[in-house]
Every structure is written in C-alpha cells, then in structure tokens.
Design a protein around this motif. Structure first.
Motif, PDB file in Angstrom:
ATOM      1  N   SER A   1      -4.088  26.764  40.847  1.00 43.22           N
ATOM      2  CA  SER A   1      -4.711  27.174  39.579  1.00 43.22           C
ATOM      3  C   SER A   1      -5.419  25.997  38.922  1.00 43.22           C
ATOM      4  O   SER A   1      -6.533  26.141  38.402  1.00 43.22           O
ATOM      5  CB  SER A   1      -3.648  27.733  38.626  1.00 43.22           C
ATOM      6  OG  SER A   1      -3.063  28.886  39.163  1.00 43.22           O
ATOM      7  N   ALA A   2      -4.779  24.830  38.944  1.00 42.73           N
ATOM      8  CA  ALA A   2      -5.389  23.640  38.337  1.00 42.73           C
ATOM      9  C   ALA A   2      -6.669  23.260  39.083  1.00 42.73           C
ATOM     10  O   ALA A   2      -7.680  22.906  38.465  1.00 42.73           O
ATOM     11  CB  ALA A   2      -4.399  22.483  38.341  1.00 42.73           C
ATOM     12  N   LEU A   3      -6.640  23.325  40.400  1.00 44.07           N
ATOM     13  CA  LEU A   3      -7.826  23.004  41.196  1.00 44.07           C
ATOM     14  C   LEU A   3      -8.960  23.988  40.896  1.00 44.07           C
ATOM     15  O   LEU A   3     -10.113  23.579  40.725  1.00 44.07           O
ATOM     16  CB  LEU A   3      -7.485  23.019  42.686  1.00 44.07           C
ATOM     17  CG  LEU A   3      -8.638  22.702  43.639  1.00 44.07           C
ATOM     18  CD1 LEU A   3      -9.178  21.288  43.376  1.00 44.07           C
ATOM     19  CD2 LEU A   3      -8.184  22.833  45.081  1.00 44.07           C
ATOM     20  N   CYS A   4      -8.642  25.266  40.804  1.00 45.03           N
ATOM     21  CA  CYS A   4      -9.670  26.272  40.485  1.00 45.03           C
ATOM     22  C   CYS A   4     -10.243  26.038  39.092  1.00 45.03           C
ATOM     23  O   CYS A   4     -11.463  26.139  38.892  1.00 45.03           O
ATOM     24  CB  CYS A   4      -9.081  27.679  40.583  1.00 45.03           C
ATOM     25  SG  CYS A   4      -8.741  28.200  42.274  1.00 45.03           S
ATOM     26  N   ALA A   5      -9.389  25.709  38.132  1.00 47.34           N
ATOM     27  CA  ALA A   5      -9.860  25.452  36.765  1.00 47.34           C
ATOM     28  C   ALA A   5     -10.776  24.227  36.747  1.00 47.34           C
ATOM     29  O   ALA A   5     -11.834  24.222  36.094  1.00 47.34           O
ATOM     30  CB  ALA A   5      -8.680  25.262  35.821  1.00 47.34           C
ATOM     31  N   PHE A   6     -10.393  23.180  37.482  1.00 47.35           N
ATOM     32  CA  PHE A   6     -11.223  21.982  37.542  1.00 47.35           C
ATOM     33  C   PHE A   6     -12.585  22.289  38.176  1.00 47.35           C
ATOM     34  O   PHE A   6     -13.624  21.859  37.670  1.00 47.35           O
ATOM     35  CB  PHE A   6     -10.520  20.864  38.316  1.00 47.35           C
ATOM     36  CG  PHE A   6     -11.400  19.674  38.543  1.00 47.35           C
ATOM     37  CD1 PHE A   6     -11.625  18.770  37.519  1.00 47.35           C
ATOM     38  CD2 PHE A   6     -12.025  19.477  39.775  1.00 47.35           C
ATOM     39  CE1 PHE A   6     -12.467  17.680  37.715  1.00 47.35           C
ATOM     40  CE2 PHE A   6     -12.858  18.387  39.976  1.00 47.35           C
ATOM     41  CZ  PHE A   6     -13.077  17.485  38.943  1.00 47.35           C
TER      42      PHE A   6
END
Length: 133
Positions: free
Chosen positions: A112-117
C-alpha cells in the motif's frame, strides 16, 4: 490501504478469541504451474458448537515475504497433529492457527505504501509537466 486496516483490526480482536483444540487435516506446499508460483494449503478441523473445517491458518492471509517463510510455516503442521485453534466466539468461521504472525499484514502495508508513493510521484510529475491543462 483498506485491507491493511481490516487486517490490523482483526489482529487486535483476535487477542480475545477463544482457543480450542483442533487437528490438522492437510498441510501441503505446492507449485502452481499456471500461476508460476508456490502456494500452501493447511486445513484443520475443530469443534465450536459444531464441527468446523477451515483453511484460514493465518490472520495475515496467504502472503509471505518469500518461499522460505512459506515453507517454514507449512512445516510447523503435520497431518494428524493436535493444534490450538483460535476463533471468534460470536462467529467461529473467523478462525486461525497463528494469531501472532503479522507477515501478511506487513506485506499489505508495504504494498500500500509503495502504491501511494507511486501515485504521488506520478501525480507530481503530471502536474509539474503541465499535463493537467
């Protein structure tokens, strides 16, 4: 993001779940040639008012950091082995063998963090280049 929050809530609630004895019915690690990846299946039964068969061995889902972690998890369970099964007393279909393994949660959070970034990066480049007009 939302799935990670759901898992975190389930982990918090699982601390209060009842623990009953169960037995392992199946514990296998296999390679799926169509999806070109390794998978596992751990099935077990337990009694919570009625006999229940389940395959939800981990609260964190089916994601592991790597195949070695998956193999280690499956090797913990042998067919016929007596195990502790943790279940929600209000809904025994919510159950697991391991309510402490948060590996799947960490994978969801990292994804999720990678997608948000990536979304933030692409939007900032899009706005910087003036592609919004």
């Amino acid at each position: 993001g939302a799935r990670a929050v759901q898992l975190w809530i389930r982990f918090c609630r699982a601390k209060c779940w009842l623990t009953v004895p169960g037995v392992i019915l199946e514990s296998v690690l296999f390679f799926d040639p169509q999806r070109k990846s390794h998978h596992f299946r751990v099935r077990y039964s337990f009694v919570a008012g009625e006999r229940i068969e389940s395959g939800t061995a981990r609260l964190g889902g089916d994601w592991f950091l790597n195949n070695r972690h998956q193999e280690a998890f499956v090797s913990r369970y042998r067919v016929g082995q007596t195990v502790d099964v943790h279940h929600d007393p209000r809904n025994p279909s919510l159950n697991c063998l391991d309510r402490t393994d948060k590996t799947g949660l960490y994978v969801y959070v990292a994804t999720s963090a990678l997608c948000a970034f990536c979304a933030w990066f692409l939007i900032s480049v899009w706005l910087e280049k003036g592609w919004a007009t």
